[in-house]
Design a protein around this motif. Structure first.
Motif, PDB file in Angstrom:
ATOM      1  N   ARG A 266      -1.162  12.375   2.048  1.00 50.45           N
ATOM      2  CA  ARG A 266      -1.908  11.864   3.430  1.00 50.45           C
ATOM      3  C   ARG A 266      -1.531  10.667   3.356  1.00 50.45           C
ATOM      4  NH1 ARG A 266      -1.118  16.418   4.335  1.00 50.45           N
ATOM      5  NH2 ARG A 266      -2.720  18.164   5.081  1.00 50.45           N
ATOM      6  N   ALA A 267      -1.188   9.998   4.974  1.00 53.11           N
ATOM      7  CA  ALA A 267      -0.708   8.917   5.181  1.00 53.11           C
ATOM      8  C   ALA A 267      -2.054   7.832   4.789  1.00 53.11           C
ATOM      9  CB  ALA A 267      -0.359   8.710   6.490  1.00 53.11           C
ATOM     10  N   GLY A 268      -3.328   8.474   5.197  1.00 49.89           N
ATOM     11  CA  GLY A 268      -4.425   7.721   5.049  1.00 49.89           C
ATOM     12  C   GLY A 268      -5.085   7.277   3.821  1.00 49.89           C
ATOM     13  N   VAL A 269      -4.320   7.835   2.843  1.00 53.29           N
ATOM     14  CA  VAL A 269      -4.769   7.357   1.420  1.00 53.29           C
ATOM     15  C   VAL A 269      -4.121   5.993   1.103  1.00 53.29           C
ATOM     16  CG1 VAL A 269      -5.116   9.593   0.567  1.00 53.29           C
ATOM     17  CG2 VAL A 269      -2.783   8.564   0.236  1.00 53.29           C
ATOM     18  N   LEU A 270      -3.276   5.541   1.774  1.00 56.17           N
ATOM     19  CA  LEU A 270      -2.434   4.366   1.846  1.00 56.17           C
ATOM     20  C   LEU A 270      -2.802   3.408   2.913  1.00 56.17           C
ATOM     21  CD1 LEU A 270      -0.255   2.902   0.073  1.00 56.17           C
ATOM     22  CD2 LEU A 270       1.554   4.200   1.488  1.00 56.17           C
ATOM     23  N   HIS A 271      -3.017   1.971   2.785  1.00 55.96           N
ATOM     24  CA  HIS A 271      -3.337   1.147   3.510  1.00 55.96           C
ATOM     25  C   HIS A 271      -2.154   0.748   4.237  1.00 55.96           C
ATOM     26  CE1 HIS A 271      -4.696  -2.427   5.579  1.00 55.96           C
ATOM     27  NE2 HIS A 271      -5.850  -2.209   5.673  1.00 55.96           N
ATOM     28  N   LYS A 272      -1.872   1.045   5.502  1.00 54.81           N
ATOM     29  CA  LYS A 272      -0.532   0.533   6.061  1.00 54.81           C
ATOM     30  C   LYS A 272      -0.120  -0.620   6.183  1.00 54.81           C
ATOM     31  CE  LYS A 272       2.093   1.718  10.336  1.00 54.81           C
ATOM     32  NZ  LYS A 272       2.233   2.069  11.636  1.00 54.81           N
ATOM     33  N   GLY A 273      -0.880  -1.558   6.366  1.00 50.08           N
ATOM     34  CA  GLY A 273      -0.815  -2.958   6.767  1.00 50.08           C
ATOM     35  C   GLY A 273      -0.448  -3.477   5.392  1.00 50.08           C
ATOM     36  N   ASP A 274      -1.091  -3.256   4.406  1.00 50.02           N
ATOM     37  CA  ASP A 274      -1.029  -3.758   2.965  1.00 50.02           C
ATOM     38  C   ASP A 274       0.274  -3.350   2.505  1.00 50.02           C
ATOM     39  OD1 ASP A 274      -3.509  -4.818   3.397  1.00 50.02           O
ATOM     40  OD2 ASP A 274      -4.446  -3.642   2.079  1.00 50.02           O
ATOM     41  N   LEU A 275       0.774  -2.131   2.727  1.00 49.06           N
ATOM     42  CA  LEU A 275       2.048  -1.483   2.285  1.00 49.06           C
ATOM     43  C   LEU A 275       3.066  -2.371   2.802  1.00 49.06           C
ATOM     44  CD1 LEU A 275       3.917   0.319   0.672  1.00 49.06           C
ATOM     45  CD2 LEU A 275       3.557   1.883   2.725  1.00 49.06           C
ATOM     46  N   ILE A 276       3.152  -2.633   4.441  1.00 45.43           N
ATOM     47  CA  ILE A 276       4.074  -3.283   4.906  1.00 45.43           C
ATOM     48  C   ILE A 276       4.337  -4.658   4.474  1.00 45.43           C
ATOM     49  CG2 ILE A 276       4.818  -4.084   7.329  1.00 45.43           C
ATOM     50  CD1 ILE A 276       3.610  -1.383   8.477  1.00 45.43           C
ATOM     51  N   GLU A 277       3.098  -5.380   4.325  1.00 46.60           N
ATOM     52  CA  GLU A 277       3.205  -6.611   3.884  1.00 46.60           C
ATOM     53  C   GLU A 277       3.988  -6.889   2.384  1.00 46.60           C
ATOM     54  OE1 GLU A 277       0.147 -10.267   2.597  1.00 46.60           O
ATOM     55  OE2 GLU A 277      -0.506  -8.335   3.786  1.00 46.60           O
ATOM     56  N   ALA A 278       3.599  -5.873   1.666  1.00 44.45           N
ATOM     57  CA  ALA A 278       4.149  -5.762   0.334  1.00 44.45           C
ATOM     58  C   ALA A 278       5.625  -5.598   0.228  1.00 44.45           C
ATOM     59  CB  ALA A 278       3.490  -4.662  -0.671  1.00 44.45           C
ATOM     60  N   LEU A 279       6.090  -4.897   1.096  1.00 42.54           N
ATOM     61  CA  LEU A 279       7.604  -4.334   1.298  1.00 42.54           C
ATOM     62  C   LEU A 279       8.261  -5.707   1.960  1.00 42.54           C
ATOM     63  CD1 LEU A 279       7.192  -0.694   2.270  1.00 42.54           C
ATOM     64  CD2 LEU A 279       7.868  -1.648  -0.050  1.00 42.54           C
ATOM     65  N   GLN A 280       7.671  -6.171   3.010  1.00 49.63           N
ATOM     66  CA  GLN A 280       8.139  -7.414   3.607  1.00 49.63           C
ATOM     67  C   GLN A 280       8.391  -8.590   2.632  1.00 49.63           C
ATOM     68  OE1 GLN A 280       5.347  -7.819   6.841  1.00 49.63           O
ATOM     69  NE2 GLN A 280       6.725  -6.906   8.412  1.00 49.63           N
ATOM     70  N   ASN A 281       7.362  -8.855   1.891  1.00 43.62           N
ATOM     71  CA  ASN A 281       7.508  -9.774   0.801  1.00 43.62           C
ATOM     72  C   ASN A 281       7.929  -9.475  -0.376  1.00 43.62           C
ATOM     73  OD1 ASN A 281       5.957 -11.312   2.708  1.00 43.62           O
ATOM     74  ND2 ASN A 281       3.966 -10.812   1.871  1.00 43.62           N
ATOM     75  N   LYS A 282       8.650  -8.306  -0.627  1.00 42.27           N
ATOM     76  CA  LYS A 282       9.149  -7.663  -1.918  1.00 42.27           C
ATOM     77  C   LYS A 282       8.468  -7.805  -3.064  1.00 42.27           C
ATOM     78  CE  LYS A 282      12.917  -7.127   0.663  1.00 42.27           C
ATOM     79  NZ  LYS A 282      14.242  -8.276   0.698  1.00 42.27           N
ATOM     80  N   ARG A 283       7.088  -7.383  -2.602  1.00 41.64           N
ATOM     81  CA  ARG A 283       6.022  -7.579  -3.777  1.00 41.64           C
ATOM     82  C   ARG A 283       6.378  -6.405  -4.473  1.00 41.64           C
ATOM     83  NH1 ARG A 283       3.892  -6.923  -7.341  1.00 41.64           N
ATOM     84  NH2 ARG A 283       1.894  -7.405  -8.189  1.00 41.64           N
ATOM     85  N   ILE A 284       6.896  -5.102  -4.091  1.00 40.05           N
ATOM     86  CA  ILE A 284       7.246  -4.103  -4.951  1.00 40.05           C
ATOM     87  C   ILE A 284       8.673  -3.751  -4.517  1.00 40.05           C
ATOM     88  CG2 ILE A 284       5.026  -3.079  -5.536  1.00 40.05           C
ATOM     89  CD1 ILE A 284       5.416  -1.158  -3.084  1.00 40.05           C
ATOM     90  N   ALA A 285       9.368  -2.920  -5.218  1.00 43.42           N
ATOM     91  CA  ALA A 285      10.860  -2.637  -4.818  1.00 43.42           C
ATOM     92  C   ALA A 285      11.003  -1.718  -3.812  1.00 43.42           C
ATOM     93  CB  ALA A 285      11.734  -2.084  -6.217  1.00 43.42           C
ATOM     94  N   GLY A 286       9.895  -1.064  -3.415  1.00 39.57           N
ATOM     95  CA  GLY A 286      10.501  -0.118  -2.242  1.00 39.57           C
ATOM     96  C   GLY A 286       9.133   1.091  -2.512  1.00 39.57           C
ATOM     97  N   ALA A 287       9.355   1.973  -1.212  1.00 36.03           N
ATOM     98  CA  ALA A 287       8.219   3.106  -1.074  1.00 36.03           C
ATOM     99  C   ALA A 287       9.293   4.247  -0.552  1.00 36.03           C
ATOM    100  CB  ALA A 287       7.082   2.736  -0.193  1.00 36.03           C
ATOM    101  N   ALA A 288       8.668   5.640  -0.569  1.00 30.72           N
ATOM    102  CA  ALA A 288       9.312   6.638   0.003  1.00 30.72           C
ATOM    103  C   ALA A 288       8.004   7.302   0.623  1.00 30.72           C
ATOM    104  CB  ALA A 288      10.002   7.410  -0.836  1.00 30.72           C
ATOM    105  N   LEU A 289       7.868   7.412   1.919  1.00 29.56           N
ATOM    106  CA  LEU A 289       6.853   8.269   2.416  1.00 29.56           C
ATOM    107  C   LEU A 289       7.209   9.584   3.252  1.00 29.56           C
ATOM    108  CD1 LEU A 289       5.296   5.131   4.272  1.00 29.56           C
ATOM    109  CD2 LEU A 289       4.943   5.933   1.872  1.00 29.56           C
ATOM    110  N   ASP A 290       6.849  10.650   3.219  1.00 20.61           N
ATOM    111  CA  ASP A 290       7.089  11.830   3.938  1.00 20.61           C
ATOM    112  C   ASP A 290       6.009  12.108   5.202  1.00 20.61           C
ATOM    113  OD1 ASP A 290       8.444  14.321   4.591  1.00 20.61           O
ATOM    114  OD2 ASP A 290       6.458  15.291   3.956  1.00 20.61           O
ATOM    115  N   VAL A 291       4.928  11.228   4.977  1.00 26.79           N
ATOM    116  CA  VAL A 291       3.782  11.182   5.994  1.00 26.79           C
ATOM    117  C   VAL A 291       3.628   9.833   6.544  1.00 26.79           C
ATOM    118  CG1 VAL A 291       2.728  13.074   4.927  1.00 26.79           C
ATOM    119  CG2 VAL A 291       2.227  10.793   4.116  1.00 26.79           C
TER     120      VAL A 291
END
Length: 349
Positions: A266-291
């Motif tokens: 479920r999308a709600g288990v993941l903090h959207k803003g924190d994920l976007i910030e991490a991906l923008q800053n290349k803090r992690i390599a990537g993500a894949a979301l079906d939700v």
């Protein structure tokens, strides 16, 4: 004995009735089945809007079938797919002995009311196999840039370089960490075992002896260990007040720079803003979301501008046979429960 059955646009009442007739209920005597429909006449796209309302706001956010409050008063069993089981319905029920729902998510159920009346609740993960398959597919797609290369070609670009180039390797060289080792999580482990991938997991509610008895090669650790050691972090927990925004900046900052997040839960288990910030800053390599937090994703959403994310349209469980066969899967689970008195699919409220 009285059974109330509620069909909908995805699972017909006729199929639920047919499955119900094959259930070995412990009650004896004449069987009465009362049937209701919940938006069964809607097309799939329109019905999806009702599902999203329930998934976001619970069973009180939608209408319940007319007349069901009167019929549920003396019902012994209630069988549904995704039709709401609201607080009013539970309050009206005077002798309900069990609720069966042929889906994995529980957003359509008034869980606190069910718990207060101590009514057994059985569910089935009707699309567990498809979701497990899809999860593995997202791991390949994101780590090996399959979707990005396809999109580039469609847009006239023969792309060979990607933001995760420093970390690209075969799946067997990754350690996959699962958060949640329920029915779907265990199927993912089984698939990863077959691919020779090391699997670790965090789930405070599982019995490790039972996991081993099922022949699964997975090691349990605490949350911080799984997060810090995993190259691919795959989310498989239920959305609850305890798990909402569980994967936030604090967790993401413990992950390896070359790691990935996969979410088919479920999308709600993941903090959207924190994920976007991490991906923008290349803090992690990537993500894949079906939700996603809003479905469909709205134009201009920051997710759409990211080059290190794979997005799909909540289709992990969408196969031609997953939903239609769900009532018969529920039938099998209920027969086992009535025979043994125990079930992995009995929800502990």
């Amino acid at each position: 004995m009285k059974i109330v059955v509620v069909g909908d646009a995805l699972v017909s009442s006729a199929t639920l009735i047919d499955a119900a007739k094959q259930i070995n209920f412990p009650d004896k005597g004449e069987v009465q089945i009362k049937t209701f429909e919940w938006f069964s006449d809607l097309k799939k796209e329109q019905f999806q809007e009702k599902i999203l309302l329930i998934e976001k706001n619970g069973p009180e956010a939608v209408d319940i079938p007319a007349g069901i409050l009167e019929e549920i008063v003396d019902a012994d069993y209630l069988l549904v797919h995704i039709a709401p089981v609201s607080k009013k319905m539970i309050e009206a029920a005077q002798q309900l002995k069990l609720i069966g729902t042929c889906r994995g998510g529980l957003e359509h159920l008034a869980l606190e009311s069910i718990k207060a009346k101590n009514i057994p609740l059985i569910h089935v993960i009707r699309n567990a196999e498809p979701v497990a398959d899809f999860t593995i597919g997202l791991m390949y797609a994101e780590t090996r840039n399959i979707a990005r290369a396809h999109n580039a070609i469609k847009n006239g670009e023969w792309r060979k370089g990607f933001s995760n180039d420093p970390y690209k390797t075969v799946l067997a060289n990754h350690t996959v960490g699962l958060l949640g080792l329920g029915y779907i999580g265990k199927l993912v482990v089984k698939r990863l075992n077959g691919l020779g991938v090391k699997v670790i997991a965090y789930d405070p509610f599982v019995d490790m002896a039972k996991i081993k008895a099922e022949g699964l090669d997975v090691t349990l650790h605490d949350l911080n260990t799984v997060v810090s050691q995993a190259d691919i972090l795959s989310l498989h927990m239920r959305l609850s007040p305890e798990t909402e925004n569980m994967i936030n900046k604090d967790i993401i900052n413990q992950m390896k720079p070359g790691s990935y997040i996969i979410n088919t839960a479920r999308a709600g288990v993941l903090h959207k803003g924190d994920l976007i910030e991490a991906l923008q800053n290349k803090r992690i390599a990537g993500a894949a979301l079906d939700v996603s937090w809003v479905e469909p994703i709205e134009p201009g959403d920051p997710l759409l501008s990211l080059d290190n994310i794979t997005l799909t349209t909540h289709i992990a469980g969408d196969t031609i046979d997953a939903i239609p066969r769900a009532p018969y899967l529920l039938k099998t689970v209920l027969n086992d429960y009535f025979r043994t008195g125990v079930s992995d699919m009995l929800i502990k409220l």
